[in-house]
Design a protein around this motif. Sequence first.
Motif, PDB file in Angstrom:
ATOM      1  N   GLN A  95     -79.424  37.167 -21.878  1.00 23.01           N
ATOM      2  CA  GLN A  95     -79.082  36.659 -22.954  1.00 23.01           C
ATOM      3  C   GLN A  95     -78.826  37.596 -24.270  1.00 23.01           C
ATOM      4  O   GLN A  95     -77.966  37.552 -25.091  1.00 23.01           O
ATOM      5  CB  GLN A  95     -79.910  35.388 -23.684  1.00 23.01           C
ATOM      6  CG  GLN A  95     -79.680  34.529 -24.697  1.00 23.01           C
ATOM      7  CD  GLN A  95     -80.657  33.637 -25.070  1.00 23.01           C
ATOM      8  OE1 GLN A  95     -81.883  33.653 -24.465  1.00 23.01           O
ATOM      9  NE2 GLN A  95     -80.201  32.780 -26.053  1.00 23.01           N
ATOM     10  N   ALA A  98     -75.363  39.369 -23.704  1.00 20.15           N
ATOM     11  CA  ALA A  98     -74.271  38.194 -23.366  1.00 20.15           C
ATOM     12  C   ALA A  98     -72.899  38.776 -23.841  1.00 20.15           C
ATOM     13  O   ALA A  98     -71.896  38.587 -23.169  1.00 20.15           O
ATOM     14  CB  ALA A  98     -74.718  36.906 -23.744  1.00 20.15           C
ATOM     15  N   ILE A 119     -76.393  30.087 -19.893  1.00 14.23           N
ATOM     16  CA  ILE A 119     -77.322  30.548 -18.785  1.00 14.23           C
ATOM     17  C   ILE A 119     -78.407  29.542 -18.175  1.00 14.23           C
ATOM     18  O   ILE A 119     -78.964  28.738 -19.093  1.00 14.23           O
ATOM     19  CB  ILE A 119     -78.230  31.800 -19.454  1.00 14.23           C
ATOM     20  CG1 ILE A 119     -77.265  33.005 -19.768  1.00 14.23           C
ATOM     21  CG2 ILE A 119     -79.194  32.262 -18.393  1.00 14.23           C
ATOM     22  CD1 ILE A 119     -77.803  33.831 -20.605  1.00 14.23           C
TER      23      ILE A 119
END
Length: 179
Positions: A95, A98, A119
């Motif tokens: 994350q 990303a 995700i």
Amino acid sequence: MTKPPRTTIRQPRPAAAPQRAMRARAVSELLPDVGRAAFRKFGFVQHSIVSRWAEIVGERYARVSTPESIRFPQGKRAEGVLSLVVGGAHAPMMQHIAPEIVERVNRFFGYTAVARLSIRHGEVKKLDKPVPPPNLKPLSEEMSDSLRGIVDPELKTVLEALAAGVLASDDKPKIAKID
């Protein structure tokens, strides 16, 4: 006394015969309709992004993630959502990076195909270890001399590997004829 002007009434042309619904159809006619619905429903991922995932995001991130699907907005082929399956506790790291992954995927496609990531935790299959290349014999002097005139080093390396591979395959036992 004059005659009234003659008016012509046009008859409608007969419409082309509608195609029968129950006629025999080629499979190639049916597949686009069937495939389009299934691919939309399940978020079809291009095979290339799955098979080249390690090249796109790097070995480190490919070990802990796998692309699952790309969903595009209705009628568009850009600014989609890339769904990733991430293993273990690597989701916070994924994350965090990303934007970098989105940039790499878009660079791979050549346009803004992905706008964001989605995700999901899951099991990621281990990457297969690459098979080491076979042991190749050095080239003979005659073969080396024939490649000496090639200026491009990359092309020369590829041709040398090809020649060594051909020489190595000649050493393998051949099937003998039975008398």
